[in-house]
Design a protein around this motif. Structure first.
Motif, mmCIF file in Angstrom:
data_model
loop_
_atom_site.group_PDB
_atom_site.id
_atom_site.type_symbol
_atom_site.label_atom_id
_atom_site.label_comp_id
_atom_site.label_asym_id
_atom_site.label_seq_id
_atom_site.Cartn_x
_atom_site.Cartn_y
_atom_site.Cartn_z
ATOM 1 N N PHE A 56 20.371 43.819 26.235
ATOM 2 C CA PHE A 56 21.214 43.296 26.625
ATOM 3 C C PHE A 56 20.784 42.583 28.342
ATOM 4 N N ARG A 57 20.594 41.671 28.007
ATOM 5 C CA ARG A 57 20.344 40.422 29.300
ATOM 6 C C ARG A 57 21.423 40.610 30.512
ATOM 7 N N GLU A 58 22.420 40.878 29.924
ATOM 8 C CA GLU A 58 23.667 40.801 31.198
ATOM 9 C C GLU A 58 23.863 42.434 31.537
ATOM 10 N N LYS A 59 24.025 42.488 33.075
ATOM 11 C CA LYS A 59 24.155 43.407 33.791
ATOM 12 C C LYS A 59 25.355 43.174 34.760
ATOM 13 N N ARG A 60 26.281 43.883 34.460
ATOM 14 C CA ARG A 60 27.619 44.099 35.193
ATOM 15 C C ARG A 60 27.393 45.113 36.219
ATOM 16 N N THR A 61 28.521 45.597 37.447
ATOM 17 C CA THR A 61 28.420 46.547 38.038
ATOM 18 C C THR A 61 30.208 46.528 37.859
ATOM 19 N N PRO A 62 31.024 48.170 38.488
ATOM 20 C CA PRO A 62 32.333 47.861 38.830
ATOM 21 C C PRO A 62 32.631 46.702 40.585
ATOM 22 N N TRP A 63 33.430 46.394 40.380
ATOM 23 C CA TRP A 63 34.263 45.505 41.214
ATOM 24 C C TRP A 63 34.817 46.580 42.892
ATOM 25 N N THR A 64 33.611 45.773 43.775
ATOM 26 C CA THR A 64 34.305 47.105 44.989
ATOM 27 C C THR A 64 34.491 46.091 46.296
ATOM 28 N N VAL A 65 34.038 45.173 46.466
ATOM 29 C CA VAL A 65 33.756 43.497 47.167
ATOM 30 C C VAL A 65 34.880 43.047 47.278
ATOM 31 N N PRO A 66 36.544 42.668 47.867
ATOM 32 C CA PRO A 66 37.385 41.639 48.153
ATOM 33 C C PRO A 66 36.077 40.825 48.545
ATOM 34 N N LYS A 67 36.701 39.534 48.221
ATOM 35 C CA LYS A 67 35.971 38.173 49.464
ATOM 36 C C LYS A 67 37.012 38.306 50.340
ATOM 37 N N ILE A 68 36.892 37.767 51.316
ATOM 38 C CA ILE A 68 36.782 38.177 53.340
ATOM 39 C C ILE A 68 38.180 37.128 53.077
ATOM 40 N N VAL A 788 43.346 40.244 44.562
ATOM 41 C CA VAL A 788 42.169 40.604 44.200
ATOM 42 C C VAL A 788 42.630 40.529 42.315
ATOM 43 N N GLN A 789 43.462 40.429 42.199
ATOM 44 C CA GLN A 789 43.417 40.447 40.775
ATOM 45 C C GLN A 789 44.078 38.521 40.201
ATOM 46 N N SER A 790 44.239 37.752 40.785
ATOM 47 C CA SER A 790 44.666 36.986 40.282
ATOM 48 C C SER A 790 43.116 35.682 39.709
ATOM 49 N N ASP A 791 42.670 36.157 40.374
ATOM 50 C CA ASP A 791 41.362 35.467 39.842
ATOM 51 C C ASP A 791 40.433 36.482 38.890
ATOM 52 N N GLU A 792 41.117 37.778 38.175
ATOM 53 C CA GLU A 792 40.452 38.126 36.861
ATOM 54 C C GLU A 792 41.264 38.137 35.909
#
Length: 874
Positions: A56-68, A788-792
């Motif tokens: 798989f080319r796409e590698k993802r990580t867990p969400w940890t850091v919110p936007k400022i 943190v959920q409206s853009d998910e």
């Protein structure tokens, strides 16, 4: 496409005008590195297919850091969570949502082994035994190296080929004498839950091996579906000019190879068994889990044309040369022992079972059958307070020695399982009008039914310990204790047992109800008795309270854990004592949530509509009245419509909402309508009139305060920066009404307008329409990033929105919405058999292996239960 042909299901007609771009079976990027030519024996056309060499080319990580700009709202929450986490760590516990130890994305998982509720073992698409849930509701993410299949090919008594059927690189230490690194480009995996196929080509010897994996997961079947076993049936095709002697070997370690299993426990042992030459193998006795000894059984069918041999014990931490060399020299094992010595601390043992057969030139040898079963009949949750019996013990006993009996039963019955599975799946698979991806998604997303931390327990007249303890703890807080006793002693629970599954493998809470609202359609449509059983447990909990005060980390306020008359968020943590102590969720005080109570009423009526079980509706009726009365307290201005409280008081628990809202208001209106319908069915005319009057006022208020001419605003707070956001899930209540055959509350043209707006904005304007439906979009076409959920993108919400579109005749839009979700998760990001709760546009995901995506079965339910004439008229 014309009228359905004779024998076709009537729901096919709904797809007549579906204009979709059908994929070609050959256009599968996951198979781009496949160099073979054979399609294997009996591998179906449809499903999830991947070459073992795929990367798989796409590698993802867990969400940890919110936007400022999201940080200020999370500072207090984060501080309190850190304190809470440290407090639990001091007493050697962990929170049911551990954000400091999230699971990384492992792009390895495949169809899980076993039936429903007896524990599960995931077998990855490259052959790994790699995710274990034997202890109820608790996962161990470990790949056990010794668990493999090996092939030995002999010609005229001499071994010409011997290979581990794994692409794993040669280990540096353990089992390094084995020949590893099977060429991944010569093998592919095909998943169609609850079955899977792996095809291996060995071109130098003109041999093709097909391994078919079968687990007993069968709709409307409540015996065999509980069995903790899986069969591996091998076909051997010899295309060469010579007869060949072929041995297939299954090796398994006693335990799952974790340090806990190896270093801290002793006394494990293996012993052989033979069952009148019908079945022969090895039983492995394991004592890793406190108070929960278990066995694992590896066996094979003993047939006249095949020779079964066994290696009772070998050391999986050695170089493996002893067992490897014996197989290479003889093509089988010559074990003379019938039982191994007990292990000491730090020692491990494994076993091997081999089936040797002669395959004539230019022939196909079928049904070289192995089975893996496991037997942990008595289980405890983390508190160790109450013992529970698993469902399958009703049929196989609870003595702990049922492994061989289960194994033989599986070998004798798996072909009948397959016939029932084929009969269930064939109407969908053979429908040429349906897109290929859907035929994979609808079945493979169902993996969570067995691999969702699922537990299925027995409750009968001899098993009252759990009920009596629960009553003792809660009786002084119980409302309507007679009703509680009546519900908890229902015939449904006695006959079909108690069922629970986790919100997510990382969100460790059983039967999380706001999420089950989406997932429950899979149970209701396929195992309705389990859905009713779950509802009886929820109803019981509604009438109970727990006055223990807890400091919730969202606002820091101390509140009772459970309030009488409200739906629990969940029925507990498997590392505590589920059902006895509910509401493991520690973020919000969910007694003030606005969606839980309406969701109970909606599910009760939907379940009645599907099952036509009047006794169930009668039993639930007083509980429905209780939760509706409690919810009416949230109508502060007396207009009939409930209001949110300015916090994230709903399943979107990170997205604040103030006043009447599209989501909770829509759920409330739908619940009012279902209450009226239930009252009419039960001849409760006074109640019917009461709620009819409330519904009339509520619908007027809902329209006046939220309708903007195109869709319903997110909420009615004119001072917020997201009040007029387009919420993907604004029609959730209408989804349930449509599923129950009700379409007379909100005008159909307004529902269509909402869905079209969601499709045009939340789907098409997000990630080029290739990522499903983002939760929130602004009217200017930008993603709502207020929280943190409206853009998910929530996978299960996307499938539910797609189902609602299908109900309303938006077939093309519904399928495209769901297609983006499936393809991004399963084909691009490598999250097969671990569909997360949420993905973001780029880089991240949240909460792998989650309950909500089971909502995809709402799509199939919509196709099968929406009036075709209504679809045609939209």
């Amino acid at each position: 496409m014309g009228e359905p042909q004779a024998g076709e299901p009537t729901w096919w007609k709904a797809l007549e005008n579906l204009e979709i771009e059908h994929e070609k079976i050959e256009d599968n990027e996951l198979m781009s590195t496949w160099n073979g030519s054979s399609q294997g024996d009996g591998v179906p056309k449809y499903g999830w297919r991947i070459a073992l060499s795929h990367k798989f080319r796409e590698k993802r990580t867990p969400w940890t850091v919110p936007k400022i700009h999201q940080v200020p709202a999370l500072v207090g929450l984060s501080y309190r969570y850190i304190k809470f986490h440290r407090k639990l760590k001091r007493i050697n516990r962990r929170p049911c949502m551990d954000f400091f130890n999230q699971q990384p994305l492992r792009q390895i998982y495949g169809v899980p082994l076993g039936g429903i509720g007896g524990g599960s073992i995931n077998r990855g698409w490259q052959g790994e035994f790699c995710r274990w849930q034997l202890r109820p509701g608790v996962y161990e993410f470990v790949t056990t190296l010794a668990n493999q299949f090996i092939v030995c090919i002999r010609k005229n008594g001499t071994t010409v080929y011997q290979q581990v059927l794994s692409v794993h690189s040669t280990p540096a230490k353990h089992l390094k004498s084995w020949k590893w690194e099977f060429p991944g480009s010569q093998a592919f995996y095909h998943a169609l839950y609850p079955r899977a196929w792996t095809v291996y080509e060995i071109p130098e010897h003109k041999v093709v091996l097909t391994c078919r994996q079968v687990s007993p997961v069968i709709p409307n079947e409540y015996k065999d579906s509980s069995i903790p076993a899986a069969v591996f049936s091998w076909s051997i095709e010899n295309k060469s000019e010579s007869d060949l002697e072929v041995s297939i070997v299954m090796t398994m370690e006693n335990g799952n190879g974790t340090k806990k299993s190896r270093l801290h426990h002793s006394g494990h042992f293996n012993e052989e068994f033979d069952d009148d030459k019908k079945c022969s193998g090895v039983v492995m006795h394991n004592f890793t889990y406190e108070k929960m000894p278990y066995t694992m059984t590896v066996a094979a069918s003993d047939k006249p044309e095949m020779k079964v041999s066994k290696c009772i014990s070998f050391d999986p931490t050695s170089d493996g040369s002893t067992i490897w060399n014996e197989l290479h020299e003889h093509g089988h094992f010559d074990s003379t022992n019938d039982i191994s010595e007990n292990t000491s601390r730090g020692e491990s043992i494994a076993c091997a079972v081999a089936v040797e057969t002669t395959v004539k030139s230019k022939t196909l040898q079928k049904n070289v059958d192995f089975v893996l079963s496991w037997d942990m009949p008595i289980v405890y949750f983390g508190s160790k307070e109450i013992s529970h019996r698993r469902r399958y013990t009703r049929f196989f006993g609870a003595s702990g020695n049922a492994g061989p009996k289960i194994a033989l039963y599986a070998l004798q019955n798996y072909q009948d399982w397959e016939e029932k599975i084929r009969s269930w799946q064939e109407p969908i698979l053979s429908n040429s009008r349906l897109p290929l991806w859907y035929k994979s998604a609808i079945f493979n997303e169902l993996y969570y039914i067995s691999d969702g931390g699922t537990i299925w327990l027995e409750i009968d007249k001899t098993d009252t310990e759990s009920i009596s303890i629960s009553n003792h703890i809660n009786k002084h807080n119980a409302s309507k204790e007679t009703d509680v006793d009546h519900l908890q002693n229902s015939e449904i629970l006695k006959e079909f047992g108690r069922f629970a599954y986790l919100e997510g493998q990382e969100y460790r809470m059983f039967n999380t109800y706001d999420v089950h609202f989406y997932a429950s359609i899979a149970l209701a449509a396929l195992w309705p008795k389990l859905e009713l059983s779950l509802q009886y447990d929820i109803a019981t909990s509604i009438l109970r309270a727990d006055d223990t005060r807890f400091r919730f980390i969202m606002d820091g306020h101390r509140k009772p854990v459970k309030t009488t008359g409200v739906v629990p968020h969940d029925v507990g943590d498997p590392e505590d004592e589920p059902w006895t102590r509910v509401n493991a969720y520690f973020v919000h005080d969910t007694a003030s949530w606005k969606d839980l109570n309406p969701k109970f009423v909606l599910q009760v009526f939907r379940d009645y509509h599907i099952t036509k079980n009047r006794k169930f509706l009668e039993d639930m009726w007083p509980v429905c009245l209780t939760v509706m009365e409690m919810s009416m307290k949230h109508d502060k201005d007396g207009d009939g419509l409930i209001e949110n409280g300015g916090t994230a008081d709903q399943t979107f628990d990170g997205w604040s909402v103030t006043g009447p809202s599209a989501y909770c208001g829509g759920l409330w209106i739908a619940a009012l309508r279902c209450t009226i319908e239930a009252a009419n069915i039960l001849d409760r005319q006074e109640d019917s009139l009461k709620y009819k009057e409330i519904l009339e006022r509520a619908t007027k208020a809902y329209d006046k305060k939220l309708w903007n001419g195109e869709y319903f605003n997110y909420d009615s707070n004119k001072h917020s920066n997201h009040s007029d956001s387009i919420m993907a899930d604004q029609c959730a209540g209408q989804w349930y009404l449509l599923a129950a055959g009700i379409a007379d509350v909100i005008p159909g043209d307004k529902i269509l307008s909402c869905l079209r707006k969601v499709y045009n904005f939340n789907v098409e304007l997000f990630a080029d329409g290739r990522r499903g439906a983002v939760n929130g979009m602004r009217p200017n076409g930008k993603v709502d990033q207020s929280s943190v959920q409206s853009d998910e993108v929530w996978t299960g919400v996307t499938y539910a929105v797609a189902a609602t579109m299908l109900h309303k005749g938006m077939l093309k839009e519904g399928f495209k919405t769901a297609q983006g979700m499936y393809k991004s998760v399963w084909e691009e990001t490598g999250m097969a058999f671990q569909t997360p709760e949420a993905i973001l546009k780029h880089n991240h995901y949240r909460s792998l292996a989650y309950m909500r995506p089971l909502s995809i079965w709402g799509m199939q339910y919509a196709l099968e239960n929406t009036d075709n004439d209504d679809i045609a008229s939209e």
